[in-house]
Design a protein around this motif. Structure first.
Motif, PDB file in Angstrom:
ATOM      1  N   MET A 158      34.901   3.664 -35.529  1.00 45.96           N
ATOM      2  CA  MET A 158      36.028   4.547 -35.285  1.00 45.96           C
ATOM      3  C   MET A 158      35.990   5.711 -36.278  1.00 45.96           C
ATOM      4  O   MET A 158      35.865   5.494 -37.472  1.00 45.96           O
ATOM      5  CB  MET A 158      37.340   3.776 -35.451  1.00 45.96           C
ATOM      6  CG  MET A 158      38.583   4.602 -35.169  1.00 45.96           C
ATOM      7  SD  MET A 158      40.103   3.660 -35.429  1.00 45.96           S
ATOM      8  CE  MET A 158      39.919   2.377 -34.209  1.00 45.96           C
ATOM      9  N   GLY A 185      36.378   7.761 -27.624  1.00 43.66           N
ATOM     10  CA  GLY A 185      36.226   6.311 -27.686  1.00 43.66           C
ATOM     11  C   GLY A 185      36.830   5.674 -26.452  1.00 43.66           C
ATOM     12  O   GLY A 185      37.404   6.347 -25.588  1.00 43.66           O
ATOM     13  N   ASP A 195      29.136   0.608 -27.919  1.00 46.60           N
ATOM     14  CA  ASP A 195      29.419   1.132 -29.254  1.00 46.60           C
ATOM     15  C   ASP A 195      30.620   2.073 -29.278  1.00 46.60           C
ATOM     16  O   ASP A 195      31.128   2.395 -30.353  1.00 46.60           O
ATOM     17  CB  ASP A 195      28.198   1.861 -29.815  1.00 46.60           C
ATOM     18  CG  ASP A 195      27.035   0.913 -30.093  1.00 46.60           C
ATOM     19  OD1 ASP A 195      27.286  -0.297 -30.265  1.00 46.60           O
ATOM     20  OD2 ASP A 195      25.880   1.376 -30.126  1.00 46.60           O
ATOM     21  N   TRP A 244      36.722   0.966 -29.223  1.00 49.96           N
ATOM     22  CA  TRP A 244      37.507   0.947 -30.461  1.00 49.96           C
ATOM     23  C   TRP A 244      38.235  -0.385 -30.643  1.00 49.96           C
ATOM     24  O   TRP A 244      38.491  -0.801 -31.767  1.00 49.96           O
ATOM     25  CB  TRP A 244      38.532   2.082 -30.442  1.00 49.96           C
ATOM     26  CG  TRP A 244      37.957   3.411 -30.782  1.00 49.96           C
ATOM     27  CD1 TRP A 244      36.669   3.835 -30.587  1.00 49.96           C
ATOM     28  CD2 TRP A 244      38.639   4.501 -31.385  1.00 49.96           C
ATOM     29  NE1 TRP A 244      36.518   5.125 -31.024  1.00 49.96           N
ATOM     30  CE2 TRP A 244      37.714   5.557 -31.517  1.00 49.96           C
ATOM     31  CE3 TRP A 244      39.945   4.706 -31.813  1.00 49.96           C
ATOM     32  CZ2 TRP A 244      38.049   6.799 -32.075  1.00 49.96           C
ATOM     33  CZ3 TRP A 244      40.295   5.939 -32.351  1.00 49.96           C
ATOM     34  CH2 TRP A 244      39.351   6.964 -32.491  1.00 49.96           C
ATOM     35  N   ALA A 245      38.619  -1.014 -29.529  1.00 47.10           N
ATOM     36  CA  ALA A 245      39.326  -2.297 -29.601  1.00 47.10           C
ATOM     37  C   ALA A 245      39.256  -2.968 -28.244  1.00 47.10           C
ATOM     38  O   ALA A 245      39.130  -2.306 -27.206  1.00 47.10           O
ATOM     39  CB  ALA A 245      40.781  -2.105 -30.026  1.00 47.10           C
ATOM     40  N   ARG A 249      34.220 -12.075 -30.389  1.00 43.16           N
ATOM     41  CA  ARG A 249      33.845 -11.047 -31.362  1.00 43.16           C
ATOM     42  C   ARG A 249      32.326 -10.916 -31.500  1.00 43.16           C
ATOM     43  O   ARG A 249      31.832  -9.876 -31.915  1.00 43.16           O
ATOM     44  CB  ARG A 249      34.466 -11.357 -32.730  1.00 43.16           C
ATOM     45  CG  ARG A 249      35.934 -11.029 -32.824  1.00 43.16           C
ATOM     46  CD  ARG A 249      36.465 -11.114 -34.238  1.00 43.16           C
ATOM     47  NE  ARG A 249      37.923 -11.032 -34.233  1.00 43.16           N
ATOM     48  CZ  ARG A 249      38.731 -12.051 -34.463  1.00 43.16           C
ATOM     49  NH1 ARG A 249      38.214 -13.256 -34.732  1.00 43.16           N
ATOM     50  NH2 ARG A 249      40.042 -11.903 -34.426  1.00 43.16           N
ATOM     51  N   ARG A 297      31.463  -4.922 -31.566  1.00 41.90           N
ATOM     52  CA  ARG A 297      31.474  -4.429 -32.937  1.00 41.90           C
ATOM     53  C   ARG A 297      32.846  -3.883 -33.331  1.00 41.90           C
ATOM     54  O   ARG A 297      32.981  -3.207 -34.345  1.00 41.90           O
ATOM     55  CB  ARG A 297      30.423  -3.333 -33.102  1.00 41.90           C
ATOM     56  CG  ARG A 297      28.991  -3.802 -32.861  1.00 41.90           C
ATOM     57  CD  ARG A 297      28.005  -2.660 -33.029  1.00 41.90           C
ATOM     58  NE  ARG A 297      26.634  -3.093 -32.800  1.00 41.90           N
ATOM     59  CZ  ARG A 297      25.585  -2.290 -32.836  1.00 41.90           C
ATOM     60  NH1 ARG A 297      25.761  -0.988 -33.096  1.00 41.90           N
ATOM     61  NH2 ARG A 297      24.371  -2.750 -32.615  1.00 41.90           N
ATOM     62  N   CYS A 298      33.840  -4.172 -32.521  1.00 48.24           N
ATOM     63  CA  CYS A 298      35.194  -3.683 -32.764  1.00 48.24           C
ATOM     64  C   CYS A 298      36.155  -4.865 -32.781  1.00 48.24           C
ATOM     65  O   CYS A 298      35.778  -5.987 -32.430  1.00 48.24           O
ATOM     66  CB  CYS A 298      35.596  -2.685 -31.674  1.00 48.24           C
ATOM     67  SG  CYS A 298      35.654  -3.417 -30.020  1.00 48.24           S
ATOM     68  N   ALA A 328      44.436   0.606 -31.732  1.00 47.49           N
ATOM     69  CA  ALA A 328      43.739   1.859 -32.018  1.00 47.49           C
ATOM     70  C   ALA A 328      44.698   2.908 -32.548  1.00 47.49           C
ATOM     71  O   ALA A 328      44.354   3.684 -33.454  1.00 47.49           O
ATOM     72  CB  ALA A 328      43.034   2.363 -30.755  1.00 47.49           C
ATOM     73  N   GLN A 336      45.398   2.373 -36.209  1.00 48.75           N
ATOM     74  CA  GLN A 336      44.274   2.801 -37.028  1.00 48.75           C
ATOM     75  C   GLN A 336      44.159   4.327 -37.050  1.00 48.75           C
ATOM     76  O   GLN A 336      43.892   4.933 -38.080  1.00 48.75           O
ATOM     77  CB  GLN A 336      42.981   2.189 -36.472  1.00 48.75           C
ATOM     78  CG  GLN A 336      42.936   0.683 -36.510  1.00 48.75           C
ATOM     79  CD  GLN A 336      43.082   0.139 -37.922  1.00 48.75           C
ATOM     80  OE1 GLN A 336      42.405   0.593 -38.833  1.00 48.75           O
ATOM     81  NE2 GLN A 336      43.959  -0.834 -38.096  1.00 48.75           N
TER      82      GLN A 336
END
Length: 395
Positions: free
Chosen positions: A1, A101, A161, A164-165, A199, A203-204, A386, A389
């Motif tokens: 992010m 994203g 990739d 974001w979530a 998970r 990668r988020c 998101a 963040q």
């Protein structure tokens, strides 16, 4: 992010960046002058912040002609942008890069999986679902869920990739860490650390929540309960569940078990909801499943007296279960979803009985989002994460 400020460590600059980004995030294409007016910051401050946001990839400068056309299209008239009105150097226009994203919402259901992908504004970009047999074991089910997500991303040409979530909805009692404390609807689900299992594929952050809770969130965001702060969503089925929002915020309960109205029959040691639909003569096969129940409900709609009796018993139980929540929470609206929401006449019996049983009867509506309510609520779960963040000013 991306980082909010493009690497600047100043608290004041992070605050200014958050204010500026929110103005763009909530609006359309804005000029520097408009941003100064929206934020109350000085022009040099906004100029500096904008450069940092462009560097981070969250904001992009827009061609003045394209910006003027966009403004005209939104207004339904001739262009009236600042770049057209002023003489000399055209004004600079900027917009939030919602495409910077993506957010993913996933429903893991008894009979299938569904995934929805959105941009950073929460606008749906694509959806994909597949059936899964209810007897499928946990590991195989998770593999099929991963395959569902992979196919959705492939169809949309979206890289994993860029996520974001990820929000995930599942039947059962889910704790704050994403562990299914009790999940009788799916084989091998009780005790499953679902968040940790999933998970490994991303990668988020992966956020897991009860399906009825997410359906309530989805209907509040984009469905029948938009603008309603206090609501109850009923996921009607053989073992109904419910999700509740109080003051616009999800009420999970201390251990995440709020809304498990399917267990209310235990208070009076009465028949389970499934037994109400499996009495002699109702033409259900053994074991009872939703397809069999659907046949009985269809017969009831056709006027079959035995099936009508079974349906009425089921609706009476559903009404009482909902009334218990209504009396406890006093919601503005009750939204009914799940497979039983397709019943003809489910709304009127609920309205009538709730007016008789409750001190202040709520509005009653069928879910507007249909089968997508849970996955859309899962997208909102990812969206809210998101947002926190994105606009955080903590270093």
């Amino acid at each position: 992010m991306p980082q909010l400020t493009g690497g600047d460590s100043s608290l004041l600059r992070r605050i200014n960046s958050a204010v500026t980004l929110r103005a763009l995030r909530d609006g359309a294409v804005l000029t520097l002058t408009q941003l100064v007016g929206e934020t109350g910051l000085s022009r040099p401050t906004v100029e500096g912040v904008i450069e940092g946001l462009i560097e981070s990839g969250l904001v992009v400068e827009v061609d003045p002609a394209a910006a003027a056309a966009a403004v005209a299209g939104a207004a339904g008239g001739a262009p009236r942008s600042e770049s057209v009105r002023q003489r000399g150097r055209p004004a600079r226009h900027f917009r939030f890069r919602a495409e910077a994203g993506h957010l993913l919402g996933v429903e893991i259901g008894t009979h299938g999986a569904r995934a929805i992908i959105s941009d950073l504004r929460g606008r749906t970009l694509g959806a994909y679902g597949r059936p899964i047999d209810e007897s499928t074991e946990a590991d195989e089910r998770l593999a099929l869920v991963r395959g569902t997500v992979a196919e959705l991303l492939r169809r949309g040409g979206i890289s994993r990739d860029t996520l974001w979530a990820v929000g995930v909805g599942t039947p059962g009692v889910v704790d704050a860490d994403g562990v299914v404390q009790l999940g009788t609807a799916l084989p091998g689900w009780t005790g499953l650390d679902l968040a940790n299992k999933l998970r490994r594929s991303f990668r988020c952050p992966v956020l897991v929540e009860n399906d009825a809770n997410l359906a309530a969130i989805g209907e509040h965001w984009k469905g029948a309960a938009v603008g309603k702060g206090d609501l109850v969503f009923v996921l009607a089925g053989l073992s109904p569940g419910a999700g509740s929002l109080i003051g616009g915020r999800l009420h999970r309960g201390f251990g995440g078990a709020a809304g498990e109205i399917g267990s209310l029959h235990l208070l009076g040691q009465e028949s389970e909801p499934s037994q109400l639909l499996s009495s002699p003569g109702n033409r259900l096969r053994d074991p009872l499943d939703e397809a069999a129940v659907a046949r009985v409900l269809s017969l009831a709609q056709e006027g079959d007296h035995a099936a009508m009796h079974v349906r009425d018993r089921f609706l009476a139980r559903l009404v009482r279960d909902v009334a218990a929540l209504v009396l406890a929470i006093d919601p503005q609206i009750v939204v009914v979803g799940g497979w039983a929401s397709g019943l003809d006449g489910v709304v009127e019996p609920l309205r009538e009985q709730l007016s008789r049983l409750c001190l202040r009867p709520p509005e009653v509506q069928i879910a507007a989002l249909g089968d997508a309510a849970i996955a859309i609520g899962a997208v909102k779960l990812a969206f809210d994460h998101a947002e926190r963040q994105l606009f955080s000013v903590e270093q």
